[in-house]
Design a protein around this motif. Structure first.
Motif, PDB file in Angstrom:
ATOM      1  N   LEU A  13       0.830  -1.200   0.000  1.00 47.23           N
ATOM      2  CA  LEU A  13       0.000   0.000   0.000  1.00 47.23           C
ATOM      3  C   LEU A  13       0.869   1.256   0.000  1.00 47.23           C
ATOM      4  N   ARG A  14       1.875   1.279   0.837  1.00 45.91           N
ATOM      5  CA  ARG A  14       2.780   2.440   0.877  1.00 45.91           C
ATOM      6  C   ARG A  14       3.467   2.653  -0.467  1.00 45.91           C
ATOM      7  N   ARG A  56      -7.278  -0.337  -6.537  1.00 43.48           N
ATOM      8  CA  ARG A  56      -6.420  -1.283  -5.799  1.00 43.48           C
ATOM      9  C   ARG A  56      -6.055  -0.718  -4.434  1.00 43.48           C
ATOM     10  N   ILE A  57      -5.772   0.578  -4.373  1.00 44.22           N
ATOM     11  CA  ILE A  57      -5.425   1.216  -3.092  1.00 44.22           C
ATOM     12  C   ILE A  57      -6.604   1.128  -2.130  1.00 44.22           C
ATOM     13  N   ARG A  58      -7.812   1.467  -2.606  1.00 46.45           N
ATOM     14  CA  ARG A  58      -8.999   1.388  -1.737  1.00 46.45           C
ATOM     15  C   ARG A  58      -9.248  -0.040  -1.266  1.00 46.45           C
ATOM     16  N   GLN A  61      -6.729  -0.855   1.424  1.00 43.02           N
ATOM     17  CA  GLN A  61      -7.073  -0.100   2.634  1.00 43.02           C
ATOM     18  C   GLN A  61      -8.220  -0.780   3.382  1.00 43.02           C
ATOM     19  N   ARG A  62      -9.232  -1.245   2.634  1.00 37.94           N
ATOM     20  CA  ARG A  62     -10.356  -1.941   3.268  1.00 37.94           C
ATOM     21  C   ARG A  62      -9.907  -3.233   3.940  1.00 37.94           C
ATOM     22  N   GLU A  65      -8.198  -2.264   7.123  1.00 37.63           N
ATOM     23  CA  GLU A  65      -9.150  -1.762   8.120  1.00 37.63           C
ATOM     24  C   GLU A  65      -9.775  -2.903   8.909  1.00 37.63           C
ATOM     25  N   HIS A  66     -10.057  -3.995   8.219  1.00 36.93           N
ATOM     26  CA  HIS A  66     -10.775  -5.110   8.850  1.00 36.93           C
ATOM     27  C   HIS A  66      -9.864  -6.264   9.257  1.00 36.93           C
ATOM     28  N   ALA A  67      -8.576  -6.118   9.015  1.00 36.28           N
ATOM     29  CA  ALA A  67      -7.644  -7.214   9.305  1.00 36.28           C
ATOM     30  C   ALA A  67      -7.402  -7.353  10.808  1.00 36.28           C
TER      31      ALA A  67
END
Length: 151
Positions: A13-14, A56-58, A61-62, A65-67
């Motif tokens: 992601l970074r 792909r970024i979103r 990120q999702r 968020e839920h991991a």
């Protein structure tokens, strides 16, 4: 999710946010400078790439968020579960194989990680050493004997 998988996802992601996205924005700016946007193929291709990259970024990120990172010290190796390394024998051809049961986002057959949601992953779940498991796969029916389970 394993800590390794979480860290890998954060790094991806970074990289997308700090390297790939600026490159795409630069390509859009260069294409925009070339003039008429209605017939500018490079501009439209760069905009499509930007849209794909932002998607792909979103998505990543999702996932983050839920991991939930699983603490391996709280897991037992008496039965097959997430992040367990399972050694088994295919009783049809007597070949041995070893797989780690992984989160679907970490599954990678080249690395020996199969998804917990795959047919084999589902069949192995909660089984113990010595158990024989029958799994229906696209190639037919597999009979697997669990030889060893470790974390």
């Amino acid at each position: 999710m394993s800590q390794e998988g979480y860290d890998k996802l954060v790094a991806e992601l970074r990289h997308m946010e700090s390297v790939e996205l600026p490159q795409v924005r630069e390509a859009i700016a260069e294409a925009r400078d070339k003039g008429d946007l209605s017939e500018n193929f490079e501009y439209h291709a760069a905009k499509r790439e930007q849209s794909r990259l932002l998607g792909r970024i979103r998505f990543k990120q999702r996932i983050l968020e839920h991991a939930r990172v699983i603490d391996l010290s709280k897991l037992g190796a008496d039965s097959v579960g997430l992040l367990c390394k399972v050694e088994m024998t295919n009783l049809g051809n007597n070949s041995r194989m070893t797989y780690t049961i992984a989160n679907p986002h970490e599954a990678n057959l080249r690395e020996g990680k199969i998804s917990i949601k795959s047919p084999i992953g589902q069949a192995l779940l909660n089984k113990k050493k010595g158990d024989i498991v029958e799994v229906r796969v696209p190639a037919g029916m597999l009979r697997l004997r669990i030889e060893n389970i470790e974390l």
